[in-house]
Design a protein around this motif. Structure first.
Motif, short mmCIF file in Angstrom:
data_model
loop_
_atom_site.label_atom_id
_atom_site.label_comp_id
_atom_site.label_asym_id
_atom_site.label_seq_id
_atom_site.Cartn_x
_atom_site.Cartn_y
_atom_site.Cartn_z
N PHE A 153 0.80 -1.22 0.00
CA PHE A 153 0.00 0.00 0.00
C PHE A 153 0.84 1.28 0.00
O PHE A 153 0.62 2.19 -0.80
CB PHE A 153 -0.97 0.01 1.19
N ARG A 154 1.86 1.31 0.88
CA ARG A 154 2.66 2.54 0.95
C ARG A 154 3.36 2.83 -0.36
O ARG A 154 3.38 3.95 -0.85
CB ARG A 154 3.70 2.43 2.06
N ALA A 155 3.93 1.78 -0.95
CA ALA A 155 4.62 1.97 -2.22
C ALA A 155 3.64 2.47 -3.28
O ALA A 155 3.96 3.38 -4.06
CB ALA A 155 5.24 0.65 -2.66
N THR A 156 2.44 1.90 -3.27
CA THR A 156 1.43 2.33 -4.23
C THR A 156 1.11 3.81 -4.06
O THR A 156 1.03 4.56 -5.02
CB THR A 156 0.15 1.50 -4.04
N VAL A 157 0.91 4.20 -2.79
CA VAL A 157 0.56 5.59 -2.51
C VAL A 157 1.69 6.53 -2.97
O VAL A 157 1.45 7.53 -3.64
CB VAL A 157 0.29 5.76 -0.99
N VAL A 158 2.91 6.18 -2.62
CA VAL A 158 4.04 7.05 -2.97
C VAL A 158 4.20 7.14 -4.49
O VAL A 158 4.29 8.23 -5.06
CB VAL A 158 5.34 6.54 -2.32
N LEU A 159 4.16 6.00 -5.16
CA LEU A 159 4.40 6.01 -6.60
C LEU A 159 3.27 6.70 -7.37
O LEU A 159 3.53 7.45 -8.31
CB LEU A 159 4.59 4.58 -7.12
N THR A 160 2.03 6.48 -6.96
CA THR A 160 0.95 7.16 -7.68
C THR A 160 1.03 8.67 -7.46
O THR A 160 0.75 9.44 -8.37
CB THR A 160 -0.45 6.65 -7.24
N ASP A 161 1.44 9.06 -6.26
CA ASP A 161 1.57 10.49 -6.00
C ASP A 161 2.69 11.10 -6.84
O ASP A 161 2.55 12.17 -7.42
CB ASP A 161 1.84 10.75 -4.51
N GLY A 213 -0.59 13.60 2.66
CA GLY A 213 -1.55 13.72 1.56
C GLY A 213 -2.92 13.15 1.89
O GLY A 213 -3.24 12.03 1.53
N PHE A 214 -3.74 13.96 2.55
CA PHE A 214 -5.07 13.49 2.96
C PHE A 214 -5.93 13.06 1.78
O PHE A 214 -6.49 11.97 1.77
CB PHE A 214 -5.79 14.58 3.76
N ASP A 215 -6.03 13.93 0.77
CA ASP A 215 -6.93 13.66 -0.36
C ASP A 215 -6.67 12.30 -0.96
O ASP A 215 -7.58 11.53 -1.25
CB ASP A 215 -6.73 14.68 -1.49
N GLN A 216 -5.40 12.03 -1.17
CA GLN A 216 -5.03 10.79 -1.84
C GLN A 216 -5.36 9.58 -0.98
O GLN A 216 -6.05 8.66 -1.41
CB GLN A 216 -3.53 10.81 -2.14
N ILE A 217 -4.86 9.61 0.25
CA ILE A 217 -5.03 8.43 1.10
C ILE A 217 -6.49 8.20 1.41
O ILE A 217 -6.98 7.07 1.38
CB ILE A 217 -4.18 8.58 2.37
N PHE A 218 -7.22 9.29 1.65
CA PHE A 218 -8.64 9.13 1.97
C PHE A 218 -9.37 8.41 0.84
O PHE A 218 -10.30 7.65 1.09
CB PHE A 218 -9.27 10.49 2.24
#
Lengths: 304, 590
Positions: free
Chosen positions: A164-172, A237-242
């Motif tokens: 999950f973390r990698a996904t969040v970082v890379l998509t951002d 990054g609230f918007d993204q994670i939310f």
């Protein structure tokens, strides 16, 4: 006597400039500094109908609460890890991209690429969240189909704590790198062409030119961007994670902002929200000051 | 440039909020103790007004009622030239009842509405006379609301009083120490889930619709492994379901499966206040931590492991979760009867043979059936400075009278066919036409809207009721069968009229639903969230959601449930249970 008249003549000469500054000064004062006083509700049991001044003081209660909450450690840790990688890659990737794009000779191609990569910046996470759920789907998602071509097992990107973390970082990074590169591209455009010509005369190839001319030339702006990014180290990054997280990945993906959102949603706990905001700002402030000092010492570079 | 701009925007909003607060502190000192004085219920008996008289009342001079609304953008709410402030109904009200509607504010989003209301509260400004009671508990605390016990006794029509008496629980969230501060907005209670099945898949595999969970599992197996769409690819699974926001959600929900195993309601991970139901001893139980959830979780985990349910159920919300069903990859889902039109009708776009049919929800091993149903959608509250509650009730009685029918003293025969000719209905060739004007041959110049659409008049007619049509729960139910059999049958009241406007698949599904009304479960906890609920609620919901999904996804064994319940109780759950029960006891004493 002489001093005063010097000052007077200085004022006489420059007062229109000061006058021009006045609105900005007032706006900053009214909208940035005075409201900071409102942060006192972090130390109060604030009830809207009682008012800020009359709400009872409760000291550091909200801060204690933040730290005694069983999930706080995990949440703060998630925030720092996600934000750290976002900030690092958020500077490195655009710099690399700018350097590469700078080597492209065809202007039309260069402009097209640049436009294409900064497009995602203008999409909101509400939309992208839906798109990524599809793109990263276990069954039939394009990413997993590609991985399948290489014989890999499908990966549950949004539901696995390993990913999950990698996904969040890379998509951002994917969303923002094109836009962030604009600053570096303009810095690159400002490098004096004479330097490159001189280097060529001395027999330096493209690689050496990059190492000895291009990188030193854009270093100051990289330092500025990196330092400013540090202030956001508590913002993962609230918007993204939310829009992407779910109970399966709370363990690695729940950050301070989403956590506060859920608590706030339950009962409109303004004071607690303010306390968390203040805490985040304080950390950011300390980090900026520290890094700025270090950079000043090490890189001899100052912004302010 | 970007960060600077964002910061400026952010801070402007922040500042606006704070300056208002700052302004507030100076002005409301004298009001701080208002919250301490609670009005006492009056002891002398209040007599009801003469309803026959009251029904004809016209206020002279006209009375103004102010309100506030969340208004979404609709292209069929008003005719050209009419607005929410000035339209056929506001004019009618003014001319016939002497009531003028004014809006203190109209916003586009619920969050903006709440912010606006909080600012009014913080700055001690005048509240609207009547408005949707977001955070009603705070408003009651602040002493800003009008007590309604006497007004209900005096002005509510006999039918309305009977409705109120029938569902006393609907008042509990707006009642404090026996004083009622709000009027609940009842829903039609017809959104309980039915089981939607791809009828064409059933036929292709020669199966019949399941009536029990055991049969249901066999159906899931067949839909997953026996290539129900006949395309020769293993690209289908059984159940399209959303688990991200809870075991209950507004479509593609798992609540009927939970209800097959448990007497309680399927958990929603959103708030600790839902869902609670009494056990045999009259104690409130939080369904999520009841041991009956264990066989449910065991079943779901087995189905997940076998690939019978959407592998991404845990990351999908309701909107996302229905997609595989609409795209023809899933063959079963649970949801309200209206799903027959949207979204399921779209399945035929990519699979022309697709037919969705509604069936009763399956029963569990002990014959249990159960599903989540909402009885109310919030309450209306009134500013304590509102002087004309009689006028508001005159309006409400009139609006409700259409539901109760022509024996109600407030029934207005001018609204027999509908409200206004040329708005919500058109008379054409001696017939009353309410929708499909083009198909019915109504000439274009007589269409209510140039687009030929049916008007949605909720903002015109029900502005003083929070843009909700006044509704009596279950009243429309007989209509489902009636209109499915004969689309031209006469509607007995306005509730049935609404049912009449549904499509055939919706009517059939609604008819299936109402055969199982005994399965409907309402949340029994209606109190304000206690202090522990506020401070620990988010944590408890988080524990709950993690435990449920991890068990279903096989990351933890089913026995982890016991460990979770222990942790849940120790992390404030015990306190929450005792708070909920203390509240429950207090409602019984009355």
């Amino acid at each position: 006597m002489r001093e005063t008249s010097k000052f007077a003549s200085y004022c006489k000469r420059t007062w229109p400039l000061h006058l021009l500054l006045l609105p900005a000064f007032l706006i900053t004062l009214i909208y940035q500094y005075i409201p900071m006083l409102g942060a006192v509700i972090a130390f109060k049991d604030y009830k809207p109908w009682v008012g800020i001044l009359d709400s009872p003081w409760i000291g550091l209660e909200h801060f204690k609460y933040l730290f005694t909450f069983p999930d706080s450690k995990q949440v703060i840790q998630n925030t720092l890890i996600i934000a750290f990688f976002k900030q690092i890659l958020g500077v490195l990737v655009p710099v690399l991209f700018a350097l590469l794009l700078n080597e492209v000779a065809k202007t039309a191609f260069k402009k097209t690429i640049q436009t294409l990569v900064y497009m995602p910046h203008f999409l909101s996470w509400v939309i992208l969240g839906g798109i990524f759920v599809d793109v990263l789907a276990v069954q039939g998602g394009i990413v997993n189909r590609l991985l399948g071509l290489f014989g890999a097992e499908p990966i549950f990107f949004l539901g696995s704590n390993d990913w999950f973390r990698a996904t969040v970082v890379l998509t951002d990074v994917w969303k923002e790198f094109g836009f962030a590169a604009i600053v570096f591209l303009s810095a690159l455009a400002a490098v004096n062409p004479n330097l490159y010509e001189a280097a060529e005369m001395d027999g330096a190839n493209r690689w050496r030119q990059t190492i000895y001319i291009t990188i030193p030339a854009i270093m100051p702006i990289v330092v500025v961007v990196a330092t400013l990014a540090l202030g956001r180290i508590m913002n993962a990054g609230f918007d993204q994670i939310f829009n992407l997280y779910n109970p399966l990945v709370y363990e690695t993906g729940d950050i301070i902002d989403t956590f506060v959102y859920r608590i706030g949603l339950e009962g409109g706990q303004f004071s607690f929200g303010t306390a968390v905001g203040l805490f985040k700002s304080a950390i950011g402030f300390v980090l900026i000051i520290t890094c700025y000092r270090i950079l000043y010492k090490v890189a001899d570079y100052r912004i302010f | 440039m970007k960060p600077k701009k964002r910061r400026l925007l952010g801070s402007t909003a922040f500042i606006l909020a704070f300056t208002a607060c700052m302004a507030a502190c100076s002005s409301d000192k004298e009001n701080t103790d208002a919250s301490n004085e609670t009005p006492k219920p009056t002891t002398e008996a209040v007599k009801a007004v003469d309803h026959a008289q009251q029904a004809k009342i016209k206020f002279d001079p006209p009375v103004t009622i102010t309100t506030a609304l969340v208004q979404e953008q609709l292209d069929n709410a008003f005719k050209t030239g009419e607005t929410i402030e000035d339209n056929v109904f506001t004019r009618w009200m003014k001319d016939n009842m002497g009531i003028q509607v004014k809006f203190d504010f109209i916003v586009g989003k619920q969050t903006d509405f709440d912010t606006k209301l909080r600012l009014l509260l913080a700055s001690d400004e005048k509240l609207p006379d009547v408005f949707t009671g977001s955070f009603a508990a705070d408003l009651i605390d602040a002493g800003k609301l009008l007590p309604l016990n006497d007004a209900i006794e005096q002005y509510a029509s006999p039918n309305l009083k009977q409705l109120f008496a029938q569902y006393p629980q609907a008042f509990e969230s707006v009642t404090r120490d026996g004083i009622i501060y709000g009027i609940p907005r009842f829903l039609s209670a017809d959104e309980g889930g039915v089981m939607w099945i791809r009828e064409d898949w059933l036929k292709r595999l020669n199966l019949t619709a399941p009536t029990t969970i055991v049969e249901f599992e066999k159906l899931l197996e067949a839909f997953t492994n026996q290539d129900p769409d006949g395309n020769g690819k293993p690209d289908t699974f059984g159940l399209a379901v959303s688990l991200k926001d809870g075991m209950y959600t507004w479509m593609a929900s798992a609540d009927p499966i939970f209800g097959a195993f448990s007497d309680y309601m399927a958990p929603e991970f959103r708030s600790i206040t839902q869902f609670w139901n009494p056990d045999a001893n009259g104690k409130l139980v939080y369904g999520a931590v009841d041991p009956s959830a264990k066989p449910f979780l065991e079943t779901m985990a087995r189905w997940k492991n076998s690939g019978y349910i959407d592998p991404e159920a845990g990351v999908k919300d309701a909107m996302k979760a229905v997609e595989p069903a609409v795209q023809g990859n899933a063959g079963v889902l649970f949801g309200p009867n209206w799903m027959g039109q949207w979204p399921l009708e779209d399945t035929a776009k990519s699979n022309p043979d697709a037919v969705w049919k509604a069936y009763p929800i399956p029963a569990g091993p002990e014959g249990k059936i159960g599903r989540v149903v909402n009885l109310t959608g919030g309450s209306l509250v009134f500013s304590k400075d509102f002087k004309h509650i009689d006028a508001w009730f005159a309006y409400l009685n009139k609006m409700y009278a259409r539901q109760f029918g022509n024996t109600d003293p407030y029934y207005d025969p001018t609204f027999e066919a509908g409200f206004f000719e040329g708005y919500d209905y058109v008379n054409h060739n001696g017939k009353t036409i309410k929708n499909g004007f083009k198909e019915s041959g109504v000439p274009q110049d007589k269409w209510p809207l140039a687009s030929g659409k049916t008007m949605d008049m909720k903002y015109a007619l029900y502005a003083l009721h929070g843009a909700f049509a006044p509704t009596v729960p279950y009243l429309g139910d007989p209509g489902y069968k009636k209109f499915a059999d004969d689309p031209n049958a006469l509607a007995a009241n306005s509730a049935e009229e609404r049912v009449k406007s549904l499509t055939k698949s919706q009517l059939e599904a609604g008819n299936v639903r109402q055969t199982q009304s005994s399965a409907d479960k309402f949340n029994s906890f209606q109190g304000a969230p206690s202090e522990t609920m506020q401070s620990k609620g988010a944590l408890l919901n988080k524990l709950e959601s993690e435990a449920y999904l991890k068990i279903i996804y096989g990351e933890k064994p089913v026995d982890y449930f016991d460990e979770f319940v222990k942790e849940w109780r120790a992390s404030g759950g015990d306190q929450v249970i005792s708070d909920a029960n203390a509240w429950y006891e207090s409602t019984k004493k009355k």
